[in-house]
Design a protein around this motif. Sequence first.
Motif, PDB file in Angstrom:
ATOM      1  N   PRO A  17       3.081 -16.220  22.615  1.00  0.00           N
ATOM      2  CA  PRO A  17       2.292 -14.990  22.561  1.00  0.00           C
ATOM      3  C   PRO A  17       2.569 -14.143  21.320  1.00  0.00           C
ATOM      4  CG  PRO A  17       3.272 -15.292  24.737  1.00  0.00           C
ATOM      5  CD  PRO A  17       3.889 -16.324  23.844  1.00  0.00           C
ATOM      6  N   SER A  18       3.767 -14.260  20.747  1.00  0.00           N
ATOM      7  CA  SER A  18       4.130 -13.431  19.595  1.00  0.00           C
ATOM      8  C   SER A  18       3.303 -13.723  18.352  1.00  0.00           C
ATOM      9  CB  SER A  18       5.612 -13.619  19.270  1.00  0.00           C
ATOM     10  OG  SER A  18       5.907 -14.982  19.029  1.00  0.00           O
ATOM     11  N   ILE A  19       2.529 -14.805  18.365  1.00  0.00           N
ATOM     12  CA  ILE A  19       1.735 -15.158  17.175  1.00  0.00           C
ATOM     13  C   ILE A  19       0.345 -14.560  17.204  1.00  0.00           C
ATOM     14  CG2 ILE A  19       2.962 -17.362  17.031  1.00  0.00           C
ATOM     15  CD1 ILE A  19       0.260 -18.691  17.915  1.00  0.00           C
ATOM     16  N   ILE A  20      -0.086 -13.999  18.330  1.00  0.00           N
ATOM     17  CA  ILE A  20      -1.507 -13.745  18.537  1.00  0.00           C
ATOM     18  C   ILE A  20      -2.126 -12.829  17.482  1.00  0.00           C
ATOM     19  CG2 ILE A  20      -1.125 -11.872  20.196  1.00  0.00           C
ATOM     20  CD1 ILE A  20      -3.939 -14.536  20.184  1.00  0.00           C
ATOM     21  N   GLU A  21      -1.465 -11.735  17.137  1.00  0.00           N
ATOM     22  CA  GLU A  21      -2.049 -10.818  16.155  1.00  0.00           C
ATOM     23  C   GLU A  21      -2.150 -11.476  14.784  1.00  0.00           C
ATOM     24  OE1 GLU A  21      -0.281  -6.991  16.032  1.00  0.00           O
ATOM     25  OE2 GLU A  21      -0.410  -6.660  18.186  1.00  0.00           O
ATOM     26  N   GLY A  22      -1.071 -12.117  14.363  1.00  0.00           N
ATOM     27  CA  GLY A  22      -1.102 -12.807  13.084  1.00  0.00           C
ATOM     28  C   GLY A  22      -2.102 -13.940  13.081  1.00  0.00           C
ATOM     29  N   LEU A  23      -2.231 -14.633  14.207  1.00  0.00           N
ATOM     30  CA  LEU A  23      -3.183 -15.733  14.330  1.00  0.00           C
ATOM     31  C   LEU A  23      -4.613 -15.250  14.135  1.00  0.00           C
ATOM     32  CD1 LEU A  23      -3.915 -18.690  15.199  1.00  0.00           C
ATOM     33  CD2 LEU A  23      -4.010 -17.803  17.542  1.00  0.00           C
ATOM     34  N   LEU A  24      -4.991 -14.209  14.850  1.00  0.00           N
ATOM     35  CA  LEU A  24      -6.360 -13.708  14.759  1.00  0.00           C
ATOM     36  C   LEU A  24      -6.649 -13.106  13.385  1.00  0.00           C
ATOM     37  CD1 LEU A  24      -6.791 -12.165  18.319  1.00  0.00           C
ATOM     38  CD2 LEU A  24      -7.571 -14.391  17.473  1.00  0.00           C
ATOM     39  N   ASP A  25      -5.659 -12.480  12.767  1.00  0.00           N
ATOM     40  CA  ASP A  25      -5.827 -11.976  11.399  1.00  0.00           C
ATOM     41  C   ASP A  25      -6.083 -13.133  10.430  1.00  0.00           C
ATOM     42  OD1 ASP A  25      -5.465  -9.385  12.211  1.00  0.00           O
ATOM     43  OD2 ASP A  25      -3.393  -9.220  11.521  1.00  0.00           O
ATOM     44  N   GLU A  26      -5.341 -14.212  10.621  1.00  0.00           N
ATOM     45  CA  GLU A  26      -5.503 -15.396   9.766  1.00  0.00           C
ATOM     46  C   GLU A  26      -6.876 -16.023   9.959  1.00  0.00           C
ATOM     47  OE1 GLU A  26      -3.884 -18.292   6.976  1.00  0.00           O
ATOM     48  OE2 GLU A  26      -3.094 -16.366   7.678  1.00  0.00           O
ATOM     49  N   ILE A  27      -7.291 -16.167  11.194  1.00  0.00           N
ATOM     50  CA  ILE A  27      -8.591 -16.775  11.494  1.00  0.00           C
ATOM     51  C   ILE A  27      -9.730 -15.944  10.915  1.00  0.00           C
ATOM     52  CG2 ILE A  27     -10.185 -17.257  13.405  1.00  0.00           C
ATOM     53  CD1 ILE A  27      -7.738 -18.172  15.028  1.00  0.00           C
ATOM     54  N   ALA A  28      -9.564 -14.619  10.890  1.00  0.00           N
ATOM     55  CA  ALA A  28     -10.604 -13.736  10.350  1.00  0.00           C
ATOM     56  C   ALA A  28     -10.871 -14.005   8.874  1.00  0.00           C
ATOM     57  CB  ALA A  28     -10.212 -12.277  10.551  1.00  0.00           C
ATOM     58  N   GLN A  29      -9.920 -14.630   8.168  1.00  0.00           N
ATOM     59  CA  GLN A  29     -10.118 -14.973   6.762  1.00  0.00           C
ATOM     60  C   GLN A  29     -11.077 -16.149   6.599  1.00  0.00           C
ATOM     61  OE1 GLN A  29      -6.472 -15.328   4.455  1.00  0.00           O
ATOM     62  NE2 GLN A  29      -5.380 -14.087   5.954  1.00  0.00           N
ATOM     63  N   TYR A  30     -11.226 -16.943   7.671  1.00  0.00           N
ATOM     64  CA  TYR A  30     -12.086 -18.127   7.597  1.00  0.00           C
ATOM     65  C   TYR A  30     -13.474 -17.888   8.176  1.00  0.00           C
ATOM     66  CZ  TYR A  30      -7.364 -20.003   7.117  1.00  0.00           C
ATOM     67  OH  TYR A  30      -6.052 -20.220   6.721  1.00  0.00           O
ATOM     68  N   GLY A  31     -13.597 -16.905   9.067  1.00  0.00           N
ATOM     69  CA  GLY A  31     -14.898 -16.642   9.665  1.00  0.00           C
ATOM     70  C   GLY A  31     -14.778 -15.788  10.913  1.00  0.00           C
ATOM     71  N   VAL A  32     -15.856 -15.772  11.698  1.00  0.00           N
ATOM     72  CA  VAL A  32     -15.926 -14.970  12.917  1.00  0.00           C
ATOM     73  C   VAL A  32     -15.572 -15.845  14.116  1.00  0.00           C
ATOM     74  CG1 VAL A  32     -17.418 -13.606  14.429  1.00  0.00           C
ATOM     75  CG2 VAL A  32     -17.712 -13.492  11.949  1.00  0.00           C
ATOM     76  N   ALA A  33     -14.625 -15.392  14.919  1.00  0.00           N
ATOM     77  CA  ALA A  33     -14.233 -16.133  16.120  1.00  0.00           C
ATOM     78  C   ALA A  33     -15.262 -15.857  17.215  1.00  0.00           C
ATOM     79  CB  ALA A  33     -12.836 -15.721  16.569  1.00  0.00           C
ATOM     80  N   SER A  34     -16.320 -16.668  17.242  1.00  0.00           N
ATOM     81  CA  SER A  34     -17.397 -16.462  18.213  1.00  0.00           C
ATOM     82  C   SER A  34     -16.965 -16.819  19.623  1.00  0.00           C
ATOM     83  CB  SER A  34     -18.611 -17.312  17.810  1.00  0.00           C
ATOM     84  OG  SER A  34     -19.052 -16.994  16.507  1.00  0.00           O
ATOM     85  N   VAL A  35     -16.070 -17.792  19.741  1.00  0.00           N
ATOM     86  CA  VAL A  35     -15.517 -18.199  21.037  1.00  0.00           C
ATOM     87  C   VAL A  35     -14.003 -18.160  20.941  1.00  0.00           C
ATOM     88  CG1 VAL A  35     -15.178 -20.150  22.598  1.00  0.00           C
ATOM     89  CG2 VAL A  35     -17.466 -19.633  21.745  1.00  0.00           C
ATOM     90  N   LYS A  36     -13.363 -17.534  21.920  1.00  0.00           N
ATOM     91  CA  LYS A  36     -11.899 -17.492  21.982  1.00  0.00           C
ATOM     92  C   LYS A  36     -11.468 -17.849  23.394  1.00  0.00           C
ATOM     93  CE  LYS A  36     -11.953 -13.278  20.298  1.00  0.00           C
ATOM     94  NZ  LYS A  36     -11.526 -11.924  19.848  1.00  0.00           N
ATOM     95  N   ARG A  37     -10.887 -19.035  23.536  1.00  0.00           N
ATOM     96  CA  ARG A  37     -10.461 -19.503  24.847  1.00  0.00           C
ATOM     97  C   ARG A  37      -9.003 -19.947  24.800  1.00  0.00           C
ATOM     98  NH1 ARG A  37     -15.667 -23.384  26.431  1.00  0.00           N
ATOM     99  NH2 ARG A  37     -17.271 -21.740  26.235  1.00  0.00           N
TER     100      ARG A  37
END
Length: 240
Positions: A17-37
């Motif tokens: 769980p400790s990665i979640i904020e950094g993970l979503l910030d990183e993914i935002a550099q590649y595009g929009v997370a239309s689905v998150k499961r």
Amino acid sequence: MKQQHLAVLIDADNSQPSIIEGLLDEIAQYGVASVKRIYGDWTSTQLKGWKPHLLEHGIQPIQQFGYTTGKNATDSAMIIDAMDLLYTGKFDGFCIVSSDSDFTRLASRIRESGVSVYGFGERKTPKPFVSACDKFVYTENLRKDRIAKEQIDVTKEKKLIALLRDAVDDAADFSGWANMGMIGQIVANKQPDFDPRSYGFTKLGELIRATGAFEFKDDDPLSNTRGIFVHNKRQKRRYN
């Protein structure tokens, strides 16, 4: 520019769980997370650390009971959902968050369809899964609570310098100068898990400068191109 639409699939059993904020910030550099499961057995106390983050970040938990001892039902559920989403044709890329090699074939299959795959996992992730992704990011580099990694003396990293030299030479034009953006793309193609943060640097340019093996200049007057350009000191320059 058209933003990429991404499907983010998280293996809760093999992620922290400790990665979640950094993970979503990183993914935002590649595009929009239309689905998150996120997948796991949510009746288990082992996943309780994830629960506070799900509502906050709009992540949909997918319940998967472990029907058979020794078999990972979560992997199967993620793979089935990934293929269903792939067949919709609505996504430009998939973000697979796991350190499990069972997703190697899934990553390869998605790429065969011309869709990008971004992998995220711990350094223990088996090499086949890492290599099957277009880009792989080690989650140790994403933790918000991590202590900043001390910069490594990259002048002694022979394999790293060789990788960078090859990338600069491959990206160089007739004058011997290579655009920084092109260098980064070639390095990623050669080594999906390459990341300047693993060496204590934020950006690729900072890392390349620290090696002392290259020259730099801003803009290219010959091609009237703006940006940062790099030259391999071992190669003779035709033009400044």
